[in-house]
Design an enzyme around this catalytic site. Structure first.
Site, mmCIF file in Angstrom:
data_model
loop_
_atom_site.group_PDB
_atom_site.id
_atom_site.type_symbol
_atom_site.label_atom_id
_atom_site.label_comp_id
_atom_site.label_asym_id
_atom_site.label_seq_id
_atom_site.Cartn_x
_atom_site.Cartn_y
_atom_site.Cartn_z
ATOM 1 N N ASP A 27 0.833 -1.200 -0.039
ATOM 2 C CA ASP A 27 -0.004 0.076 -0.126
ATOM 3 C C ASP A 27 1.045 1.125 -0.012
ATOM 4 O O ASP A 27 2.121 0.903 0.237
ATOM 5 C CB ASP A 27 -0.689 -0.073 1.201
ATOM 6 C CG ASP A 27 -1.609 1.322 1.457
ATOM 7 O OD1 ASP A 27 -2.342 1.367 0.408
ATOM 8 O OD2 ASP A 27 -1.650 1.963 2.353
ATOM 9 N N ASP A 29 -0.092 5.257 0.819
ATOM 10 C CA ASP A 29 -0.238 6.223 1.868
ATOM 11 C C ASP A 29 -0.408 5.427 3.285
ATOM 12 O O ASP A 29 -1.262 4.678 3.427
ATOM 13 C CB ASP A 29 -1.343 7.330 1.779
ATOM 14 C CG ASP A 29 -1.285 8.362 2.560
ATOM 15 O OD1 ASP A 29 -0.468 9.318 1.793
ATOM 16 O OD2 ASP A 29 -2.192 8.567 3.465
ATOM 17 N N ASP A 250 -1.621 -0.402 5.961
ATOM 18 C CA ASP A 250 -1.835 0.224 7.100
ATOM 19 C C ASP A 250 -3.235 0.140 7.703
ATOM 20 O O ASP A 250 -3.436 0.432 8.716
ATOM 21 C CB ASP A 250 -1.330 1.588 7.146
ATOM 22 C CG ASP A 250 -2.331 2.433 6.235
ATOM 23 O OD1 ASP A 250 -2.471 2.147 5.091
ATOM 24 O OD2 ASP A 250 -2.539 3.546 6.715
HETATM 25 N N1 PLP Z 1 -8.116 8.105 -1.613
HETATM 26 C C1 PLP Z 1 -7.494 9.319 -1.775
HETATM 27 C C2 PLP Z 1 -8.161 10.419 -2.295
HETATM 28 C C3 PLP Z 1 -6.261 9.475 -0.914
HETATM 29 O O1 PLP Z 1 -5.758 10.943 -1.075
HETATM 30 C C4 PLP Z 1 -5.707 8.363 -0.308
HETATM 31 C C5 PLP Z 1 -4.433 8.604 0.490
HETATM 32 O O2 PLP Z 1 -3.787 9.886 0.461
HETATM 33 C C6 PLP Z 1 -5.970 7.324 -0.218
HETATM 34 C C7 PLP Z 1 -7.553 7.288 -1.070
HETATM 35 C C8 PLP Z 1 -5.735 6.161 0.504
HETATM 36 O O3 PLP Z 1 -4.575 5.637 -0.420
HETATM 37 P P1 PLP Z 1 -3.706 4.256 -0.057
HETATM 38 O O4 PLP Z 1 -4.616 3.120 -0.556
HETATM 39 O O5 PLP Z 1 -2.479 4.501 -0.718
HETATM 40 O O6 PLP Z 1 -3.724 4.324 1.277
HETATM 41 CA CA CA Z 2 -2.762 3.257 3.242
#
Ligand code: PLP
Ligand code: CA
Length: 308
Positions: A27, A29, A250
């Site tokens: 993943d 973020d 996470d």
């Molecule tokens: N959707 C949006 C618009 C986001 O900005 C984020 C994280 O910044 C996510 C989803 C979650 O992303 P990830 O799957 O990388 O945790």
């Molecule tokens: Ca994430």
């Protein structure tokens, strides 16, 4: 079985586990970066897996970046990944529509990344950008709606992603298009919110999807983790053997659930939305599908395991 703290493993156990892996899917973020800031140590670990000969993939539920933009971001932060190894839900949506040979127009309640990815597989998109009623009275709005303002012919799908311009008129158009049983409803992802620096929280795409689902009485087809479609695309299309793959995440209900249902090994990091207390709660409630194989404070805690 209970999640195992990664830091409780011996050097040999860690080494044996890592050498059993052919590929690592992470993943983004909350694991590799927080917003625009890389998590210190994350590049060493992901690049380290690659140096050890494993294939690596970044898999985000974020629909606001095309795969190309995602790979530019990750390269800029120091990750040694190509566009092929960077997968977002804007692209997943385009690949799904292509796989069902979708030829109609898509009404897109999302940002330009979804529009661009859909266009790149030849799909005509309408709806991206602001759409607001310039009215102050309920009766004026009803009048506008009853004129079917802006409703077009030939729309075969409503696609809902993260949309900073989500609005009542868009919801109204979605209802009108989806009154046609042939029109399909697709959600890029259903994350309910995501954390921003300074203990601020932003509503996620799931909030928009829920509004559309309630208003239309439809159940969306979800592209992102933990959906089976994401599993098909990422594991089968990339030829990964789940048993020799690890998913790092996470979030238990997206990343870990995805890895578990794909039969991958899973590693939860505590640098994002899940803390130890929440993990223990899932464990006490016996939510086995949400429990990782291992958990670790940060991906950075694996840096030393890369140079053995
Ligand atoms: N959707 C949006 C618009 C986001 O900005 C984020 C994280 O910044 C996510 C989803 C979650 O992303 P990830 O799957 O990388 O945790
Ligand atoms: Ca994430």
């Amino acid at each position: 079985t209970s999640p195992i703290p990664w830091l409780s493993l011996s050097k040999e156990e860690k080494k044996k586990f890592i050498s059993s892996l052919d590929s690592v899917v992470s993943d983004c973020d909350g694991v590799l970066w927080l917003g625009s800031k890389v998590i210190p140590g994350a590049t060493e670990v992901m690049n380290g897996f690659k140096t050890l000969g494993k294939s690596i993939f970044l898999l985000t539920n974020n629909s606001t970046k095309s795969n190309e933009e995602l790979s530019r971001k990750s390269a800029g932060l120091g990750f040694n990944t190509t566009e092929d190894e960077s997968i977002g839900t804007a692209r997943l949506t385009a690949l799904y529509l292509k796989s069902i040979d979708f030829k109609k127009k898509a009404y897109v309640i999302a940002g330009v990344a979804v529009e661009n990815e859909l266009k790149s597989v030849g799909i005509e998109c309408i709806g991206v950008g602001p759409d607001v009623f310039q009215v102050r009275q309920h009766c004026e709005a009803i009048e506008l709606m009853s004129q079917q303002n802006g409703i077009e012919e030939g729309v075969g799908a409503v696609v809902v992603g993260y949309d900073l311009h989500f609005s009542y008129p868009k919801l109204q158009k979605a209802c009108t298009y989806l009154a046609d049983p042939e029109c399909i409803l697709i959600a890029t992802n259903t994350d309910e919110r995501f954390p921003l620096p300074g203990r601020v929280f932003a509503p996620g795409c799931g909030a928009f999807v829920a509004a559309v689902a309630v208003a239309t009485g439809r159940k969306p087809l979800v592209m992102g983790k933990p959906s089976p479609f994401a599993i098909d695309l990422v594991l089968r299309a990339k030829g990964l053997n789940p048993e020799k793959s690890m998913m790092i995440g996470d979030r238990c209900d997206t990343d870990i659930a995805f890895g578990n249902s794909a039969n991958m090994k899973t590693l939860l990091v505590l640098t994002g939305v899940t803390d130890l207390e929440l993990l223990k709660r899932f464990e006490n409630e016996n939510k086995t599908d949400l429990l990782p194989t291992y958990y670790v404070p940060s991906i950075a805690d694996l840096v030393d395991d890369m140079n053995e």
